[in-house]
Design an enzyme around this catalytic site. Structure first.
Site, mmCIF file in Angstrom:
data_model
loop_
_atom_site.group_PDB
_atom_site.id
_atom_site.type_symbol
_atom_site.label_atom_id
_atom_site.label_comp_id
_atom_site.label_asym_id
_atom_site.label_seq_id
_atom_site.Cartn_x
_atom_site.Cartn_y
_atom_site.Cartn_z
ATOM 1 N N GLN A 138 51.099 104.972 7.121
ATOM 2 C CA GLN A 138 51.208 104.526 6.218
ATOM 3 C C GLN A 138 49.510 102.739 6.158
ATOM 4 O O GLN A 138 49.372 103.391 7.279
ATOM 5 C CB GLN A 138 52.319 103.324 6.314
ATOM 6 C CG GLN A 138 52.807 103.065 7.279
ATOM 7 C CD GLN A 138 54.136 101.511 7.135
ATOM 8 O OE1 GLN A 138 54.806 101.898 5.952
ATOM 9 N NE2 GLN A 138 54.762 101.683 8.508
ATOM 10 N N TYR A 167 65.132 85.196 1.710
ATOM 11 C CA TYR A 167 65.466 86.635 1.325
ATOM 12 C C TYR A 167 66.188 86.736 2.624
ATOM 13 O O TYR A 167 67.455 87.857 2.854
ATOM 14 C CB TYR A 167 64.672 87.873 1.230
ATOM 15 C CG TYR A 167 64.425 89.106 1.743
ATOM 16 C CD1 TYR A 167 65.107 90.103 0.564
ATOM 17 C CD2 TYR A 167 64.321 89.518 2.761
ATOM 18 C CE1 TYR A 167 65.381 91.770 0.870
ATOM 19 C CE2 TYR A 167 64.289 91.267 3.521
ATOM 20 C CZ TYR A 167 65.160 91.453 2.633
ATOM 21 O OH TYR A 167 65.429 93.196 2.553
ATOM 22 N N ASP A 191 58.447 93.406 10.049
ATOM 23 C CA ASP A 191 58.191 91.843 9.803
ATOM 24 C C ASP A 191 58.508 90.957 10.872
ATOM 25 O O ASP A 191 58.092 89.746 11.190
ATOM 26 C CB ASP A 191 58.683 91.593 8.209
ATOM 27 C CG ASP A 191 59.347 91.294 7.857
ATOM 28 O OD1 ASP A 191 60.693 90.317 8.377
ATOM 29 O OD2 ASP A 191 59.983 92.170 7.238
ATOM 30 N N ASP A 247 62.150 106.306 15.632
ATOM 31 C CA ASP A 247 62.561 106.462 14.400
ATOM 32 C C ASP A 247 64.782 106.097 14.578
ATOM 33 O O ASP A 247 65.293 105.980 15.373
ATOM 34 C CB ASP A 247 62.957 108.087 14.594
ATOM 35 C CG ASP A 247 63.991 108.940 13.222
ATOM 36 O OD1 ASP A 247 65.073 107.898 12.106
ATOM 37 O OD2 ASP A 247 63.222 109.820 12.338
ATOM 38 N N CYS A 248 65.116 105.412 13.780
ATOM 39 C CA CYS A 248 66.557 105.009 13.906
ATOM 40 C C CYS A 248 67.514 105.783 13.999
ATOM 41 O O CYS A 248 68.485 105.706 14.279
ATOM 42 C CB CYS A 248 67.017 103.894 12.224
ATOM 43 S SG CYS A 248 67.213 104.299 11.244
ATOM 44 N N ASP A 268 67.831 96.665 7.088
ATOM 45 C CA ASP A 268 66.604 95.871 6.357
ATOM 46 C C ASP A 268 65.893 97.134 6.234
ATOM 47 O O ASP A 268 64.275 96.515 6.130
ATOM 48 C CB ASP A 268 65.977 94.550 6.456
ATOM 49 C CG ASP A 268 64.913 94.303 6.095
ATOM 50 O OD1 ASP A 268 64.953 94.117 4.860
ATOM 51 O OD2 ASP A 268 64.066 92.974 6.760
#
Length: 307
Positions: A138, A167, A191, A247-248, A268
């Site tokens: 990305q 948030y 993040d 990868d979850c 999230d």
């Protein structure tokens, strides 16, 4: 201009013509019997205006100016003020609504317009490109806003700003949860904001699975989003946390098979997944799978939080 009555297209054209002619603009008129007028006015310096008159009572003026200096903006405002005054004289209180939108700045060195996940367009006061890199997965941007601080944007999707502590607090349960001594699983959260805030609350262990499989997101955030992540991304393992760049879905399946259970699962993941293949055919099926697998690793009295 939204009118309370049908528009006399020819009358509107004749009323507004002198205003544009005073600017030395060349006029071209397109007339469709049932669909009103489209009139273009072009100035020698490249500025132009489109006047669209719809018979049902909608009149649109779109003015594009080549000049972006103060003088150019004043000239635009003066011209639009004259158009508004003349329309009010012409329709004698039969104008339902007048709406003037601020100028859209095209071709700027810094892009300030970014869409939301639900298709709305937001203009930010961005004044600096802090980080802009393409990973194998990305595009990663971190832009500085005078109002919001640094903003993380992944492939055009605005993820989080340094000012978005509200948030982070909301997705953690708005300060009503006791994380001390608890097992916590974070899905996404590259993040580092959620991880940073939960570590302060003395959990037993936090496992964060950065499901975009993108080390470059972490690298950018730990350098340019430190108000959000503090120092938790400096190392992928700490006293009470670990960060897995995987990868979850396979991770969740492995934990379910092993019988590993968590007091909290916080989803999230980005609103727009990089890819849902090869596991699923659609975004909705992907989201259902994440939810189903999350329930399998959540304790019976555990809690699941998501956006």
């Amino acid at each position: 201009f939204s009118l309370n009555l049908a528009a006399d297209c020819n009358a509107v054209l004749k009323a507004l013509q002198p205003i544009f002619q005073e600017q030395g603009m060349t006029e071209t008129v397109h007339n469709w019997e049932d669909h009103g007028y489209l009139v273009t006015y072009i100035k020698k310096n490249g500025s132009f205006a489109n006047l669209r008159i719809h018979p049902h009572g909608l009149v649109l003026v779109d003015l594009q100016s080549y000049n972006d200096d103060m003088k150019g903006r004043e000239e635009v405002d003066q011209l639009l003020n004259k158009v508004e005054e003349r329309m009010k004289e012409l329709f004698h209180g039969n104008i339902k609504r007048v709406k003037r939108l601020p100028a859209i700045l095209r071709g700027g060195v810094i892009d300030r317009y970014w869409p939301t996940a639900d298709g709305r367009l937001v203009e930010y006061d961005i004044d600096e490109v802090v980080y802009d890199e393409d990973s194998p997965f990305q595009n990663i941007k971190i832009l500085h806003s005078k109002q919001f601080g640094n903003i993380l944007i992944l492939s055009g999707d605005v993820n989080l700003a340094e000012s978005d502590l509200a948030y982070t607090q909301a997705i953690m349960g708005s300060g009503k949860e006791d994380y001390s001594g608890k097992e916590v699983l974070i899905l996404g959260g590259g993040d580092g904001g959620i991880l940073y805030e939960i570590v302060k609350l003395k959990p037993k262990m936090v496992t964060m699975v950065v499901s975009n499989i993108d080390q470059m997101v972490i690298d950018g955030c730990k350098k340019h989003m430190r108000k959000t992540c503090g120092d938790v991304l400096d190392n992928l393992k700490g006293e009470c946390y670990q960060v897995l760049i995987e990868d979850c879905i396979p991770v969740l399946k492995r934990y379910a098979k092993e019988g590993r259970m968590f007091d909290y699962v916080i989803n999230d993941l980005t609103a727009v997944p990089i890819s849902t293949s090869p596991e699923e055919d659609s975004t909705w099926e992907f989201l259902r799978l994440i939810l189903d697998l999350s329930m399998k690793v959540l304790k019976q009295d555990g809690k699941y939080f998501t956006q």
